[in-house]
Write a protein that holds these residues in place. Structure first.
Motif, short mmCIF file in Angstrom:
data_model
loop_
_atom_site.label_atom_id
_atom_site.label_comp_id
_atom_site.label_asym_id
_atom_site.label_seq_id
_atom_site.Cartn_x
_atom_site.Cartn_y
_atom_site.Cartn_z
N SER A 218 0.78 -1.23 0.00
CA SER A 218 0.00 0.00 0.00
C SER A 218 0.82 1.28 0.00
CB SER A 218 -0.94 0.03 1.22
OG SER A 218 -0.20 -0.12 2.42
N ASP A 219 2.05 1.23 0.49
CA ASP A 219 2.87 2.44 0.58
C ASP A 219 4.15 2.27 -0.22
OD1 ASP A 219 4.10 4.77 1.19
OD2 ASP A 219 4.21 4.47 3.36
N GLU A 220 4.11 2.68 -1.48
CA GLU A 220 5.26 2.50 -2.36
C GLU A 220 6.41 3.44 -2.01
OE1 GLU A 220 3.71 5.42 -5.99
OE2 GLU A 220 3.68 3.24 -6.21
N ASN A 221 6.14 4.46 -1.18
CA ASN A 221 7.20 5.39 -0.78
C ASN A 221 8.02 4.88 0.39
OD1 ASN A 221 6.47 7.39 -2.71
ND2 ASN A 221 4.76 8.01 -1.39
N ASP A 222 7.53 3.83 1.06
CA ASP A 222 8.27 3.25 2.18
C ASP A 222 9.25 2.22 1.62
OD1 ASP A 222 9.25 2.13 4.47
OD2 ASP A 222 7.29 1.84 5.42
N LEU A 223 10.54 2.56 1.62
CA LEU A 223 11.56 1.70 1.02
C LEU A 223 12.09 0.65 1.97
CD1 LEU A 223 13.57 4.36 -1.01
CD2 LEU A 223 11.64 2.96 -1.75
N ASN A 224 11.71 0.73 3.25
CA ASN A 224 12.10 -0.31 4.21
C ASN A 224 11.24 -1.55 3.96
OD1 ASN A 224 13.97 1.32 5.33
ND2 ASN A 224 12.97 1.53 7.32
N SER A 225 11.86 -2.70 3.76
CA SER A 225 11.10 -3.90 3.47
C SER A 225 10.29 -4.34 4.69
CB SER A 225 12.04 -5.02 3.03
OG SER A 225 13.01 -5.28 4.03
N PRO A 226 9.07 -4.84 4.47
CA PRO A 226 8.23 -5.29 5.59
C PRO A 226 8.89 -6.37 6.45
CG PRO A 226 6.94 -5.10 3.59
CD PRO A 226 8.37 -4.94 3.19
N VAL A 227 9.58 -7.30 5.81
CA VAL A 227 10.33 -8.32 6.55
C VAL A 227 11.77 -8.30 6.07
CG1 VAL A 227 8.32 -9.80 6.94
CG2 VAL A 227 9.74 -10.14 4.90
N GLN A 228 12.65 -8.73 6.91
CA GLN A 228 14.08 -8.73 6.59
C GLN A 228 14.37 -9.68 5.43
OE1 GLN A 228 16.56 -9.57 9.94
NE2 GLN A 228 18.47 -9.41 8.79
N PRO A 229 15.15 -9.27 4.43
CA PRO A 229 15.50 -10.18 3.33
C PRO A 229 16.24 -11.41 3.86
CG PRO A 229 16.07 -7.92 2.78
CD PRO A 229 15.71 -7.92 4.24
N MET A 230 16.07 -12.51 3.16
CA MET A 230 16.71 -13.77 3.56
C MET A 230 17.56 -14.29 2.42
SD MET A 230 17.33 -16.23 5.60
CE MET A 230 17.61 -17.99 5.78
N GLU A 231 18.83 -14.54 2.71
CA GLU A 231 19.76 -15.11 1.73
C GLU A 231 20.65 -16.11 2.41
OE1 GLU A 231 22.94 -13.55 -1.66
OE2 GLU A 231 22.65 -12.41 0.18
N ASN A 232 20.67 -17.32 1.91
CA ASN A 232 21.55 -18.36 2.46
C ASN A 232 21.81 -19.39 1.37
OD1 ASN A 232 22.78 -20.51 3.85
ND2 ASN A 232 21.75 -19.94 5.75
N PRO A 233 22.99 -19.35 0.73
CA PRO A 233 23.28 -20.28 -0.36
C PRO A 233 23.19 -21.75 0.05
CG PRO A 233 24.91 -18.51 -0.26
CD PRO A 233 24.09 -18.41 0.98
N ALA A 234 23.30 -22.03 1.34
CA ALA A 234 23.19 -23.41 1.80
C ALA A 234 21.76 -23.91 1.73
CB ALA A 234 23.72 -23.54 3.22
N PHE A 235 20.78 -22.99 1.68
CA PHE A 235 19.38 -23.35 1.64
C PHE A 235 18.79 -23.25 0.24
CE2 PHE A 235 18.82 -21.81 6.29
CZ PHE A 235 19.55 -22.91 6.73
N PHE A 236 19.11 -22.17 -0.49
CA PHE A 236 18.53 -22.00 -1.82
C PHE A 236 19.47 -21.22 -2.73
CE2 PHE A 236 17.33 -17.91 -0.12
CZ PHE A 236 16.73 -18.18 1.11
N LYS A 237 19.45 -21.64 -4.01
CA LYS A 237 20.27 -21.00 -5.03
C LYS A 237 19.49 -20.66 -6.29
CE LYS A 237 24.83 -22.80 -3.75
NZ LYS A 237 26.04 -23.52 -4.21
N ASN A 238 18.30 -21.22 -6.45
CA ASN A 238 17.50 -20.92 -7.64
C ASN A 238 16.02 -21.13 -7.31
OD1 ASN A 238 16.63 -20.34 -10.18
ND2 ASN A 238 17.52 -22.13 -11.17
N ILE A 239 15.44 -20.14 -6.63
CA ILE A 239 14.03 -20.22 -6.24
C ILE A 239 13.16 -19.94 -7.45
CG2 ILE A 239 12.27 -19.27 -4.71
CD1 ILE A 239 14.57 -18.39 -2.87
N VAL A 240 12.22 -20.84 -7.72
CA VAL A 240 11.38 -20.69 -8.91
C VAL A 240 9.90 -20.61 -8.59
CG1 VAL A 240 13.05 -21.78 -10.45
CG2 VAL A 240 11.37 -23.20 -9.26
N ALA A 241 9.50 -20.83 -7.35
CA ALA A 241 8.07 -20.75 -7.00
C ALA A 241 7.93 -20.44 -5.52
CB ALA A 241 7.38 -22.07 -7.34
N LEU A 242 6.89 -19.64 -5.20
CA LEU A 242 6.61 -19.24 -3.82
C LEU A 242 5.12 -19.41 -3.53
CD1 LEU A 242 8.58 -15.86 -3.55
CD2 LEU A 242 9.15 -17.96 -2.35
N ALA A 243 4.81 -19.74 -2.27
CA ALA A 243 3.42 -19.83 -1.86
C ALA A 243 3.33 -19.60 -0.36
CB ALA A 243 2.82 -21.19 -2.21
#
Length: 283
Positions: A218-243
């Motif tokens: 709803s607020d495109e001017n708020d550049l702070n992400s709602p949740v913290q980004p997650m990156e871990n090569p040990a868990f995922f390297k090519n995500i192709v679907a989310l639910a």
């Protein structure tokens, strides 16, 4: 002049007073630059230093501009060290093919730098004595990655209301001067009490192959992400679907399902990035 602020524009480098009511120029304008970045000032010899990405050189000039010279004129897309006073003892610390180095910071035994060509924008670290064993601290930050700097409490002087127990703030505490402070949230929204951070009821989650990110609905001017980004090569390297688990009745975290083409599995994880496990994988 006891203090001033330096800034660079396309036409050159300028200096202004720190007092907002003082409109005088604190520095004789330095002209002839094309794309000046990394501006610094050495009070010991009253000299301004800068890197010109457009002219591919590192230069310096006396603050009164009685002299000016180019310190480095070739190969600035590498990390080097040199004697600050004499310009001698030039030595390459890091040089590699297919790199796009933009900034560097030094702290303790390490050097830190941003490389926009490595793994789609990375922050890396290595010992000052040699960069053969460089470690990637973050990757996938994109080509807009620019500056890096290091904060360490032992380096700082003085105190303010945020220094003790983070000013009572759950996440971020900002000193406003005159003994005042305000709280803010890097992720989530500030609660009514002005201290805690609350989760958003809805947001858009998306993947960039190796990282999960979110933006506001709803607020495109708020550049702070709602949740913290997650990156871990040990868990995922090519995500192709989310639910999402829309029927989840438990309040708080939301369960996320995703498939990873590299690992050939389907995983589940909470959106506070806990409770991850594999629910299906290819044989």
């Amino acid at each position: 002049v006891d203090s001033f602020l330096l800034y660079s524009i396309h036409e050159g480098i300028r200096g202004i007073a720190l007092d907002p009511n003082d409109n005088s120029e604190a520095l004789m304008p330095i002209t002839g630059t094309l794309f000046a970045v990394g501006v610094d000032f050495h009070a010991g010899n009253d000299t301004v230093y800068w890197t010109d990405m457009g002219l591919n050189r590192i230069s310096r000039a006396k603050r009164d501009q009685t002299w000016r010279e180019d310190v480095i004129t070739t190969g600035i897309n590498k990390i080097e060290r040199i004697n600050l006073e004499t310009g001698e003892s030039r030595e390459i610390v890091l040089s590699a093919a297919n790199v796009d180095l933009f900034s560097v910071a030094v702290f303790g035994p390490y050097i830190y730098w941003s490389d926009r060509a490595h793994s789609n924008g990375s922050i890396r670290r290595a010992f000052k004595t040699g960069t053969n064993e460089a470690a990637t601290m973050r990757s996938g930050l994109g080509v807009n990655l620019k500056d890096v700097t290091v904060f360490n409490r032992d380096r700082e002087k003085g105190t303010n209301p945020c220094a003790r127990s983070n000013g009572g703030c759950q996440q971020l505490c900002f000193h406003l001067g005159s003994g005042r402070r305000t709280c803010s949230c890097a992720h989530g929204r500030l609660a009514d009490d002005g201290f805690a951070c609350e989760r958003y009821e809805g947001y858009l989650l998306f993947s960039e192959r190796t990282i999960l990110k979110s933006i506001h609905l709803s607020d495109e001017n708020d550049l702070n992400s709602p949740v913290q980004p997650m990156e871990n090569p040990a868990f995922f390297k090519n995500i192709v679907a989310l639910a999402f688990d829309y029927s989840q009745s438990k309040s708080g975290t939301n369960r996320i399902f995703f498939s990873d083409a590299h690992y050939g599995n389907i995983q589940l994880i909470n959106d506070d990035w806990t409770g991850r496990y594999i629910i299906a994988e290819s044989k």
